[in-house]
Structure formats: structure tokens, C-alpha cells
Design an enzyme around this catalytic site. Structure first.
Site, mmCIF file in Angstrom:
data_model
loop_
_atom_site.group_PDB
_atom_site.id
_atom_site.type_symbol
_atom_site.label_atom_id
_atom_site.label_comp_id
_atom_site.label_asym_id
_atom_site.label_seq_id
_atom_site.Cartn_x
_atom_site.Cartn_y
_atom_site.Cartn_z
ATOM 1 N N SER A 1 78.003 35.303 21.097
ATOM 2 C CA SER A 1 78.595 34.035 20.706
ATOM 3 C C SER A 1 77.588 33.262 19.880
ATOM 4 O O SER A 1 76.379 33.414 20.065
ATOM 5 C CB SER A 1 78.963 33.227 21.951
ATOM 6 O OG SER A 1 79.304 31.904 21.618
ATOM 7 N N TYR B 1 76.783 29.408 29.927
ATOM 8 C CA TYR B 1 77.406 30.258 28.903
ATOM 9 C C TYR B 1 76.406 30.566 27.802
ATOM 10 O O TYR B 1 76.225 31.729 27.417
ATOM 11 C CB TYR B 1 78.644 29.559 28.340
ATOM 12 C CG TYR B 1 79.332 30.346 27.246
ATOM 13 C CD1 TYR B 1 80.207 31.383 27.573
ATOM 14 C CD2 TYR B 1 79.121 30.055 25.907
ATOM 15 C CE1 TYR B 1 80.841 32.103 26.586
ATOM 16 C CE2 TYR B 1 79.750 30.774 24.912
ATOM 17 C CZ TYR B 1 80.605 31.798 25.253
ATOM 18 O OH TYR B 1 81.238 32.534 24.269
#
Length: 123
Positions: A102, A116
Site C-alpha cells: 500500500s 495498517y
């Protein structure tokens, strides 16, 4: 999921990637159908948007279990199968492992996505 798999002439396998038995089944089903695995697109991920000060150990562990631990163990299970099979037609490869992460992996400054971002940077 099954409808898309049928359209693509693929196999849909519902699995919890944090469970070793589910990983094994997820790897075995397509192998049983085609006798080989040519590609893995490893894209597991969970996120919970919350302030860094509110993240619990349980939530941290859940994010790391899916976004980091499971990604590795799925890749390992597929690679173990691939290394034993013949090379792909027209190639010297036995398979392809594709991992995605990501943009949060290097833009980790968002205090609402701390676990995350850390998991994606580690993967």
C-alpha cells in the site's frame, strides 16, 4: 465470488488467511483442478481507522496477522508447491509470486492508520 470465478473459468475458495488449514485448502483447490499453480496475487489486508492512542494490542495483532503474517505464509505455501512443478511453458520460471502492499507503507504519517501502515511497510 463464485459467479466471477465461473466467468473467468477459475476456482473460488473462501478462506481465512490467518488459519493454516484454510491456507492449505486455498492452495490445494486450484492445484487439484489444474495440476499446477502458475501465479499468486497476494493482496490480503485489513484496516481499522482509529487514533493511534486508541489502538489495542488485540487490534494491532489482528492487523499484523492478516496484513503481514498471513501474506508470508500464503506465499510460502504457494512457493513450496511451485518449486516442485515443471517450468511454465515458454519460460524458465516455475511460477510467479506477486505481492502488493500500500502507499501507506511509505506514507505512514497518518495517525489514524498506524497498525495498517506499519504492516504494509513490513510486507
Amino acid at each position: 465470488m463464485e459467479k466471477l470465478a465461473a466467468e473467468l473459468k477459475q476456482v473460488a475458495v473462501k478462506a481465512d488467511v490467518t488459519k493454516p488449514d484454510d491456507i492449505a485448502r486455498m492452495v490445494d483447490e486450484p492445484y487439484k483442478r489444474w495440476g499446477r499453480l502458475d501465479a499468486l496475487f497476494n493482496n490480503a489486508g485489513v484496516i481499522r481507522v482509529e487514533p493511534m492512542f486508541d489502538v489495542t494490542e488485540a487490534e494491532w495483532d489482528r492487523v499484523m496477522d492478516v496484513n503481514l503474517r498471513a501474506v508470508f505464509f500464503v506465499m510460502q505455501a504457494v512457493a513450496k508447491r511451485m518449486v516442485k512443478q515443471d517450468v511454465m511453458a515458454g519460460s524458465e520460471l516455475r511460477g510467479k509470486l506477486i505481492q502488493t502492499a500500500s502507499i501507506a507503507s511509505y506514507r505512514g504519517g497518518n495517525h489514524l492508520m498506524t497498525p495498517y501502515s506499519a504492516s504494509k511497510a513490513a510486507s
